[in-house]
Design a protein around this motif. Structure first.
Motif, short mmCIF file in Angstrom:
data_model
loop_
_atom_site.label_atom_id
_atom_site.label_comp_id
_atom_site.label_asym_id
_atom_site.label_seq_id
_atom_site.Cartn_x
_atom_site.Cartn_y
_atom_site.Cartn_z
N UNK A 1 0.87 -0.77 0.29
CA UNK A 1 -0.23 -0.10 0.22
C UNK A 1 0.78 1.59 -0.13
N UNK A 2 2.15 0.78 0.19
CA UNK A 2 3.17 1.89 0.14
C UNK A 2 3.24 3.17 -1.04
N UNK A 3 2.85 2.91 -2.50
CA UNK A 3 2.48 3.92 -2.95
C UNK A 3 1.34 4.57 -2.83
N UNK A 4 -0.19 4.03 -2.85
CA UNK A 4 -1.21 4.94 -2.02
C UNK A 4 -1.26 5.50 -1.25
N UNK A 5 -0.21 5.61 0.19
CA UNK A 5 -0.27 6.25 1.31
C UNK A 5 0.50 7.62 0.62
N UNK A 6 1.51 7.28 -0.21
CA UNK A 6 2.77 8.13 -0.53
C UNK A 6 1.72 8.74 -1.16
N UNK A 7 1.16 8.64 -2.12
CA UNK A 7 1.10 9.31 -2.97
C UNK A 7 -0.57 10.24 -2.81
N UNK A 8 -1.34 10.12 -1.75
CA UNK A 8 -2.50 10.94 -0.34
C UNK A 8 -1.61 11.86 0.05
N UNK A 9 -0.82 11.48 0.99
CA UNK A 9 -0.10 11.39 1.82
C UNK A 9 0.55 13.15 1.60
N UNK B 1 0.56 -2.72 12.80
CA UNK B 1 -0.11 -2.27 13.16
C UNK B 1 1.56 -0.43 12.85
N UNK B 2 2.61 -1.03 13.32
CA UNK B 2 3.69 -0.23 13.33
C UNK B 2 3.99 0.17 11.65
N UNK B 3 3.80 -0.97 11.18
CA UNK B 3 3.96 -0.29 9.15
C UNK B 3 3.06 0.61 8.88
N UNK B 4 1.44 0.67 9.21
CA UNK B 4 0.86 1.16 8.75
C UNK B 4 0.99 2.89 9.53
N UNK B 5 1.52 2.83 11.17
CA UNK B 5 2.47 4.40 11.31
C UNK B 5 3.20 4.68 10.81
N UNK B 6 4.26 4.37 10.03
CA UNK B 6 4.93 4.54 9.13
C UNK B 6 4.51 5.10 7.84
N UNK B 7 3.80 4.32 7.15
CA UNK B 7 3.34 4.36 5.59
C UNK B 7 2.41 6.09 6.35
N UNK B 8 1.56 6.50 7.25
CA UNK B 8 0.82 7.54 7.55
C UNK B 8 -0.64 7.18 7.56
N UNK B 9 -0.63 5.66 7.85
CA UNK B 9 -2.26 5.69 8.43
C UNK B 9 -2.77 5.85 9.06
N UNK C 1 -6.43 19.04 1.19
CA UNK C 1 -7.54 18.49 0.94
C UNK C 1 -7.48 16.47 1.02
N UNK C 2 -6.91 16.56 0.28
CA UNK C 2 -6.25 15.38 -0.10
C UNK C 2 -5.15 14.67 1.72
N UNK C 3 -4.23 15.29 0.84
CA UNK C 3 -3.24 15.13 2.19
C UNK C 3 -3.33 14.36 3.31
N UNK C 4 -4.85 15.56 3.87
CA UNK C 4 -4.91 15.27 5.16
C UNK C 4 -6.47 14.26 5.19
N UNK C 5 -6.69 13.82 4.16
CA UNK C 5 -7.41 12.89 4.38
C UNK C 5 -7.40 11.90 5.20
N UNK C 6 -7.98 11.26 6.35
CA UNK C 6 -8.11 9.71 6.79
C UNK C 6 -7.82 8.42 6.17
N UNK C 7 -6.87 8.42 6.39
CA UNK C 7 -6.60 6.57 5.63
C UNK C 7 -6.60 5.38 7.00
N UNK C 8 -7.29 4.28 6.61
CA UNK C 8 -7.83 3.53 7.60
C UNK C 8 -7.56 2.82 6.60
#
Length: 130
Positions: free
Chosen positions: A62-70, A94-102, A76-83
């Motif tokens: 999910x890193x490419x998707x998370x990085x494209x958003x973050x 959980x740690x991996x998700x935190x590192x990716x910006x979830x 408005x897009x950058x700070x959208x909740x990512x769950x």
């Protein structure tokens, strides 16, 4: 709720179930994520937008998707909740998700009411991003 949702995941039953759940708790519209350009267009129509990610074998996929958003130029897009939704919320996941910006990791099983409660925690609250 005046919020839209993009569901990230493979074309499978888990992703379809997540789309159905998003509609049931009041997201409208609900679409499969098809890239940052489509999300940037949608955020102009619905400023409150969520990204709901179905479980994958390796969260790093999910890193490419998370990085494209973050790292979007549009705040408005950058700070959208990512769950992220998972059957097993291991410490590593959980740690991996935190590192990716979830913003949140929700472990299955959960109900529509549980999801609604978790979503409303994300709305209208100041967050500190590091």
């Amino acid at each position: 709720m005046n919020a839209s949702a993009f569901v990230v995941g493979a074309r499978d039953g888990a992703t379809a179930a997540l789309q159905d759940l998003a509609r049931a708790v009041g997201f409208m519209p609900v679409e499969r994520y098809s890239g940052v350009a489509r999300a940037e267009k949608q955020v102009r129509n619905t400023p409150l937008m969520f990204f709901l990610c179905a479980e994958v074998a390796d969260v790093q996929r999910l890193k490419p998707t998370a990085h494209a958003i973050r790292f979007s130029a549009n705040p408005d897009l950058r700070f959208s909740p990512l769950i992220y939704f998972t059957r097993q919320a291991s410490t590593e996941t959980i740690k991996a998700c935190i590192r990716l910006g979830f913003d949140d990791v929700i472990a299955l099983p959960f109900s529509g009411g549980d999801l609604r409660e978790r979503i409303f925690r994300q709305i209208g609250r100041p967050f500190t991003y590091y």
